[in-house]
Write a protein that holds these residues in place. Structure first.
Motif, PDB file in Angstrom:
ATOM      1  N   THR A  32      -2.723  19.384 -63.937  1.00  0.00           N
ATOM      2  CA  THR A  32      -3.348  18.429 -63.026  1.00  0.00           C
ATOM      3  C   THR A  32      -4.482  17.694 -63.734  1.00  0.00           C
ATOM      4  O   THR A  32      -4.590  16.468 -63.660  1.00  0.00           O
ATOM      5  N   VAL A  33      -5.295  18.468 -64.442  1.00  0.00           N
ATOM      6  CA  VAL A  33      -6.432  17.852 -65.133  1.00  0.00           C
ATOM      7  C   VAL A  33      -5.940  16.887 -66.216  1.00  0.00           C
ATOM      8  O   VAL A  33      -6.385  15.740 -66.289  1.00  0.00           O
ATOM      9  N   VAL A  34      -4.995  17.358 -67.030  1.00  0.00           N
ATOM     10  CA  VAL A  34      -4.472  16.489 -68.093  1.00  0.00           C
ATOM     11  C   VAL A  34      -3.840  15.239 -67.485  1.00  0.00           C
ATOM     12  O   VAL A  34      -4.040  14.126 -67.961  1.00  0.00           O
ATOM     13  N   GLY A  35      -3.098  15.434 -66.395  1.00  0.00           N
ATOM     14  CA  GLY A  35      -2.447  14.300 -65.732  1.00  0.00           C
ATOM     15  C   GLY A  35      -3.461  13.280 -65.243  1.00  0.00           C
ATOM     16  O   GLY A  35      -3.304  12.078 -65.463  1.00  0.00           O
ATOM     17  N   LEU A  36      -4.517  13.758 -64.616  1.00  0.00           N
ATOM     18  CA  LEU A  36      -5.511  12.823 -64.079  1.00  0.00           C
ATOM     19  C   LEU A  36      -6.282  12.132 -65.198  1.00  0.00           C
ATOM     20  O   LEU A  36      -6.691  10.983 -65.065  1.00  0.00           O
ATOM     21  N   ARG A  37      -6.458  12.857 -66.309  1.00  0.00           N
ATOM     22  CA  ARG A  37      -7.135  12.227 -67.447  1.00  0.00           C
ATOM     23  C   ARG A  37      -6.228  11.197 -68.101  1.00  0.00           C
ATOM     24  O   ARG A  37      -6.672  10.384 -68.902  1.00  0.00           O
TER      25      ARG A  37
END
Ligand SMILES: Nc1ncnc2c1ncn2[C@@H]1O[C@H](COP(=O)(O)OP(=O)(O)OP(=O)(O)O)[C@@H](O)[C@H]1O
Ligand SMILES: [Mg+2]
Lengths: 323, 251
Positions: free
Chosen positions: A210-215
């Protein structure tokens, strides 16, 4: 089909190892989706070729069948792995019979099939599978929802990231088998403790993705939305979710198989229901065929879940597919 | 048609922009001051790296200036149509959906938005590509979609960053005519960055030339051809003289 194998492979391994895989998975996701190994003749269909295909009844039947099994077909040619599978079963049967080893050490597939039939007919298999399935599903849901909430906060707030990331990373050093007994002590041998164990194991990979995706949201599109005075909600709905989705779904795929592991670990530690419990029973009673039945059902469960996420991915990310 | 007697649409006073880097910062824009009047068409020329894109970003409120101020008419942020140097389309949206985006953001009903987008698709000549995804469009087509998107919500000001950079000569000249027509009909204020001298002379009321980094305003050249401008003006003596002046100033 290679994905199915790798899913089965994951089920058989230590959870911590799988987490180490996440990074590699992230890199391959984009390519994976773009390159779904569609048979070439299926990909290029000019109108002219369509006409000639319609003229031949066999080809058109073949096409209809393909439409029906489009999903499988997209994944890969199914015959080669199927052949390998049948061959493996045959070898196993031969070995079990010729080696002279007792059935409680190596039950031949025919015995496993018979045991499967019995377990199916007396309802014990279905009942225990449903219990495990429910644990897996609720765990996946709980883990994913909390991971998305925490992941979103981390992606948006550097302060929060610094606050929680040491704990998150440290928590990954503790194997789930070590936490499982605690969960059973605190939350009893019922459904709740299993759901929490599944949720815990699902949490981290989904969080990371999720974090990588949002970044991963392109800066230029962020500027576009800001130049149009988009609100926070519009930003989330129209930009952040669509751009984070490919990587997020990669995490969900890993989470889906991990959740099965979580449920079995929980059932091993303390439970009187579920497929993990069935394995324990089989072991205790030297009913090795039952152990095999339970293991195969688990693999099937993991693959179906993985396949469902894959299907979801194909639906949601159609814009990335090669038509 | 430029109303210089009215208060300016926007005025920039002594604007500096510096990007942080290892040693003291990279100064990109230096003491920029100019005003743009309502319905004026201003072109910005300058060598690569002189801060033209940065200037547009600051005007759009995407980037805070390091110092200096920007004052808009009525003191409120105008509604902006921005065409970025890259087409910058959403890869998961079709041509039509990309164009309706600004309307969706303003909560315009879907059918109204659709109709408006369809008109713009006619305008940019992309009929038949309504449901194509950006990856199936050529660079020039994508850029035209970006222009249509910038026009969709009828903004107060158009900020265009080399919007025709990827187009072939013929399409580009057709788009000049179209943009010029749209501008005259809709009475928008336009600030456009370009590398092409003839493009700026064909379209603009005024051309600003920036120096190499740090960008400063080197020349503020009024272009007083009447609108609508026809191809022929390019062969006039006056056009040649203005082109010469711009060229000399850029070099
Ligand atoms: N976000 C940023 N951070 C750091 N430096 C930047 C940033 N944006 C631009 N720059 C630098 O500022 C300078 C001017 O960039 P800008 O994009 O405004 O130039 P430009 O005039 O638009 O050039 P071109 O004609 O090639 O598009 C360049 O040297 C660039 O490297
Ligand atoms: Mg630029």
């Amino acid at each position: 089909m290679p994905r199915y194998f790798s899913a089965g492979f994951f089920v058989a391994r230590e959870p911590i190892l799988i987490i180490l895989y996440i990074k590699n998975m992230n890199h391959s996701i984009k390519k994976d989706i773009r390159d779904p190994l569609i048979p070439i003749d299926y990909r290029i269909e000019s109108p002219v070729r369509n006409n000639s295909i319609q003229a031949n009844p066999w080809v058109s039947l073949n096409r209809k069948l393909r439409e029906m099994f489009r999903f499988i077909h997209r994944t890969q040619n199914i015959w080669i792995p199927l052949f390998t599978f049948v061959l493996g079963i045959a070898l196993w049967e031969a070995f079990a019979r010729l080696s002279g080893l007792p059935a409680f050490i190596i039950p031949p597939p025919s015995l496993v099939a018979k045991r499967f039939e019995i377990a199916l007919l007396d309802g014990s298999l279905l009942q225990n599978t449903l219990v495990t399935f429910l644990e897996v599903l609720l765990g996946l849901l709980t883990g994913t929802c909390s991971a998305v909430l925490v992941g979103y906060t981390i992606a948006k707030s550097k302060g929060f990231e610094h606050l929680v990331s040491p704990f998150l990373v440290a928590s990954q050093a503790i194997p789930i088998v070590a936490i499982a007994p605690l969960m059973i002590i605190w939350f009893g041998p019922g459904l709740l403790s299993k759901v929490l164990i599944c949720a815990l194991i699902v949490f981290f990979p989904v969080l990371v993705n999720t974090v990588v995706g949002l970044r991963n949201v392109p800066h230029s599109l962020d500027e576009l939305m800001r130049s149009l005075h988009a609100t926070r909600r519009q930003m989330l709905q129209l930009l952040e979710i669509p751009s984070a989705l490919p990587i997020f779904l990669g995490g969900l795929k890993i989470g889906a198989t991990l959740s099965v592991i979580g449920a079995v670990v929980g059932e091993f530690v303390g439970s009187d229901k579920g497929l993990g419990f069935l394995i324990n029973i089989g072991r205790g009673q030297y009913d090795t065929a039952l152990v095999f039945v339970a293991v195969f059902t688990l693999v099937f469960l993991a693959l179906s879940l993985y396949g469902s996420v894959l299907y979801l991915e194909r639906q949601l990310l159609a814009w990335q597919n090669n038509h | 048609m430029v109303k210089t007697h009215t208060p300016p649409f926007l005025s920039i006073n002594d604007l500096d922009a510096t990007f942080p880097d290892g040693n003291g910062g990279l100064q990109v824009l230096k003491s920029i001051s100019f005003s743009v009047y309502p319905q004026e068409f201003v072109c910005v020329l300058g060598p690569s790296g002189s801060g033209k894109s940065t200037l547009l970003r600051i005007l759009a409120g995407l980037l805070p200036p390091t110092s200096g101020e920007i004052v808009f008419q009525n003191h409120k942020q105008p509604r902006i149509g921005f065409v970025f140097q890259q087409a910058n389309l959403m890869p998961w949206r079709t041509t039509l959906q990309n164009i309706t985006l600004p309307l969706e953001l303003e909560n315009i009903p879907a059918d109204v938005a659709r109709r408006k987008a369809q008109e713009l698709i006619d305008l940019i000549g992309l009929n038949g590509f309504e449901s194509s995804l950006p990856r199936d469009l050529s660079g020039g087509m994508a850029q035209r979609v970006a222009l249509a998107r910038a026009l969709a919500h009828d903004p107060d000001v158009l900020l265009l960053d080399e919007p025709f950079g990827m187009l072939d000569a013929l399409t580009r000249e057709r788009m000049w005519t179209e943009l010029s027509r749209i501008w005259q009909v809709s009475q928008k204020t336009v600030i456009m960055v370009t590398h092409s001298i003839s493009e700026s002379l064909f379209l603009a009321d005024r051309v600003l030339v920036l120096t190499a980094r740090p960008g400063r305003i080197k020349l503020d050249l009024p272009v007083n051809f009447p609108h609508p401008r026809l191809e022929e003006i390019r062969y006039t003596k006056h056009f040649g003289a203005l082109a010469r002046e711009l060229k000399d100033s850029i070099e």
